[in-house]
Design a protein around this motif. Structure first.
Motif, PDB file in Angstrom:
ATOM      1  N   ASP A  90      12.716   6.174   0.681  1.00 27.74           N
ATOM      2  CA  ASP A  90      13.650   5.696  -0.339  1.00 27.74           C
ATOM      3  C   ASP A  90      13.728   4.161  -0.288  1.00 27.74           C
ATOM      4  OD1 ASP A  90      15.406   5.796  -2.433  1.00 27.74           O
ATOM      5  OD2 ASP A  90      17.170   6.273  -1.209  1.00 27.74           O
ATOM      6  N   PRO A  91      12.567   3.500  -0.457  1.00 23.40           N
ATOM      7  CA  PRO A  91      12.517   2.045  -0.233  1.00 23.40           C
ATOM      8  C   PRO A  91      13.163   1.258  -1.358  1.00 23.40           C
ATOM      9  CG  PRO A  91      10.428   2.813  -1.089  1.00 23.40           C
ATOM     10  CD  PRO A  91      11.262   4.039  -0.871  1.00 23.40           C
ATOM     11  N   ARG A  92      13.479   0.016  -1.034  1.00 24.78           N
ATOM     12  CA  ARG A  92      13.911  -0.956  -2.042  1.00 24.78           C
ATOM     13  C   ARG A  92      12.722  -1.775  -2.519  1.00 24.78           C
ATOM     14  NH1 ARG A  92      17.935  -4.259   1.442  1.00 24.78           N
ATOM     15  NH2 ARG A  92      18.309  -5.417  -0.495  1.00 24.78           N
ATOM     16  N   LEU A  93      11.683  -1.879  -1.684  1.00 25.11           N
ATOM     17  CA  LEU A  93      10.463  -2.616  -2.015  1.00 25.11           C
ATOM     18  C   LEU A  93       9.269  -1.727  -1.729  1.00 25.11           C
ATOM     19  CD1 LEU A  93       8.753  -5.193  -2.645  1.00 25.11           C
ATOM     20  CD2 LEU A  93       8.997  -5.790  -0.214  1.00 25.11           C
ATOM     21  N   LEU A  94       8.419  -1.527  -2.731  1.00 27.18           N
ATOM     22  CA  LEU A  94       7.195  -0.748  -2.584  1.00 27.18           C
ATOM     23  C   LEU A  94       6.015  -1.702  -2.684  1.00 27.18           C
ATOM     24  CD1 LEU A  94       5.800   2.051  -2.393  1.00 27.18           C
ATOM     25  CD2 LEU A  94       5.823   2.097  -4.900  1.00 27.18           C
ATOM     26  N   VAL A  95       5.154  -1.690  -1.667  1.00 28.95           N
ATOM     27  CA  VAL A  95       4.001  -2.591  -1.599  1.00 28.95           C
ATOM     28  C   VAL A  95       2.729  -1.761  -1.731  1.00 28.95           C
ATOM     29  CG1 VAL A  95       2.785  -4.323  -0.231  1.00 28.95           C
ATOM     30  CG2 VAL A  95       5.289  -4.153  -0.100  1.00 28.95           C
ATOM     31  N   LEU A  96       1.908  -2.088  -2.721  1.00 32.03           N
ATOM     32  CA  LEU A  96       0.692  -1.338  -2.992  1.00 32.03           C
ATOM     33  C   LEU A  96      -0.506  -2.288  -3.021  1.00 32.03           C
ATOM     34  CD1 LEU A  96       2.049   0.893  -5.913  1.00 32.03           C
ATOM     35  CD2 LEU A  96       1.903   1.492  -3.481  1.00 32.03           C
ATOM     36  N   ASP A  97      -1.512  -1.963  -2.256  1.00 31.14           N
ATOM     37  CA  ASP A  97      -2.718  -2.790  -2.162  1.00 31.14           C
ATOM     38  C   ASP A  97      -3.793  -2.195  -3.062  1.00 31.14           C
ATOM     39  OD1 ASP A  97      -4.596  -4.654  -1.393  1.00 31.14           O
ATOM     40  OD2 ASP A  97      -5.023  -3.708   0.534  1.00 31.14           O
ATOM     41  N   GLU A  98      -4.012  -2.815  -4.220  1.00 32.63           N
ATOM     42  CA  GLU A  98      -5.001  -2.370  -5.202  1.00 32.63           C
ATOM     43  C   GLU A  98      -4.911  -0.853  -5.434  1.00 32.63           C
ATOM     44  OE1 GLU A  98      -8.568  -4.261  -5.723  1.00 32.63           O
ATOM     45  OE2 GLU A  98      -8.256  -5.887  -4.306  1.00 32.63           O
ATOM     46  N   PRO A  99      -3.771  -0.373  -5.924  1.00 32.51           N
ATOM     47  CA  PRO A  99      -3.567   1.078  -6.040  1.00 32.51           C
ATOM     48  C   PRO A  99      -4.510   1.767  -7.018  1.00 32.51           C
ATOM     49  CG  PRO A  99      -1.842  -0.123  -7.210  1.00 32.51           C
ATOM     50  CD  PRO A  99      -2.620  -1.140  -6.417  1.00 32.51           C
ATOM     51  N   ALA A 100      -5.049   1.036  -7.991  1.00 25.99           N
ATOM     52  CA  ALA A 100      -5.948   1.658  -8.964  1.00 25.99           C
ATOM     53  C   ALA A 100      -7.415   1.450  -8.630  1.00 25.99           C
ATOM     54  CB  ALA A 100      -5.660   1.116 -10.369  1.00 25.99           C
TER      55      ALA A 100
END
Length: 319
Positions: free
Chosen positions: A152-162
């Motif tokens: 249940d984060p406040r910040l979501l970090v995605l590394d080149e998700p696509a």
């Protein structure tokens, strides 16, 4: 929107011997926005995210996450933060649900009651009982987002998700990020795809060889983008080029074709003039999208200058 920044980097630097992977970058990510870190492979995007997660330590500079630093708060600096670097990994012989159950247990068990909810958020309901070995790459990426949402984060970090997804997978991932952002979640993602960043991000930092080439909003970036060219091939491009002087367009020869710039009505008139002169048109296509052209201008020009505050002018960024 809170005045406390989700991410604040100041003069962040990371070196590996003679290689400076991240060179004094500064960045401010406000809560509730979708922020893109854009750049070609090797620009330093993943290195920056590794420092954010505490996987590596910077050689200089300061990095705060919701006002917390690794030096002062240790692993508590990541409270309210989730995501993944590169591609998420799961036990292929277990189901999607079982993988999430194990991850929730490793994280203290608090996310176990959210498993069904996050599976629905990422559109995996109905496939949660299948072994991950049978998932497509896009489904595994979405399962990675589901695992991140367990906290249940406040910040979501995605590394080149696509990255590596087929067109349908890219569409689904972009739609997922949009839904998450609409819920108020702050999203920080890296990408080398200008189309992806333009479609879903509010603000962007463009990196080049570890340095900042541009800070600013997507709207400002659009205003600085060059006009889109029409690419023209004829049976006699030299004669077609000579006709440009009679039209309110700019025409240049490049890569065996003519690049035509100008207002659409002027381009239409020029093409009609070419046809009226007796020349045959072999092809007429659109060139690179304006933001894509600007991206290449920023990342393939001379070495980047030191990072500058947000809303850097194109002239300064490309010096």
């Amino acid at each position: 929107m809170s005045e406390l920044l989700a991410v604040q980097a100041e003069g962040l630097t990371k070196r590996y011997g003679a290689l400076t992977a991240v060179d004094g970058i500064s960045m401010r990510v406000a809560q509730g926005e979708v922020y893109g870190v854009l750049g070609p492979n090797g620009a330093g995007k993943t290195t920056f995210l590794r420092m954010l997660f505490g996987l590596i330590r910077p050689d200089a500079g300061q990095l705060e996450v919701f006002g917390r630093t690794w030096a002062e708060h240790g692993t508590a600096a990541l409270d309210g933060v989730a995501g993944f670097i590169e591609s998420p990994r799961f036990y292929p012989y277990l189901s999607g649900r079982r993988n999430l159950q194990l991850l929730a247990g490793l994280d203290g068990g608090s996310g176990a009651d959210r498993i069904e909810e996050v599976l629905e958020v990422v559109d995996l309901t109905g496939r949660e009982g299948d072994k991950v070995a049978g998932y497509s790459f896009g489904m595994r990426q979405r399962l990675g987002v589901a695992a991140s949402l367990l906290r249940d984060p406040r910040l979501l970090v995605l590394d080149e998700p696509a990255n590596g997804l087929d067109p349908a997978g890219i569409r689904d991932m972009r739609a997922l990020v949009k839904r998450l952002a609409a819920s108020g979640l702050t999203v920080l993602l890296s990408s080398h795809d200008m189309d992806e960043v333009e479609e879903i991000c509010d603000n962007v930092t463009i990196m080049k060889r570890g340095s900042v080439a541009y800070h600013g909003t997507i709207a400002d970036l659009r205003r600085q983008a060059p006009p889109q060219a029409h690419l023209l091939r004829t049976n006699d491009d030299t004669a077609a080029l000579a006709l440009a002087g009679r039209a309110d367009v700019s025409v240049s020869a490049a890569d065996g074709q003519l690049a035509v710039h100008g207002q659409q009505t002027a381009i239409d008139a020029y093409v009609a003039d070419v046809v009226g002169s007796g020349l045959a048109i072999r092809s007429l296509t659109l060139g690179e999208a304006p933001l894509e052209s600007l991206f290449f201008m920023l990342t393939e020009s001379a070495p980047a200058t030191t990072a500058t505050p947000a809303h850097t002018d194109l002239e300064e960024a490309t010096r």
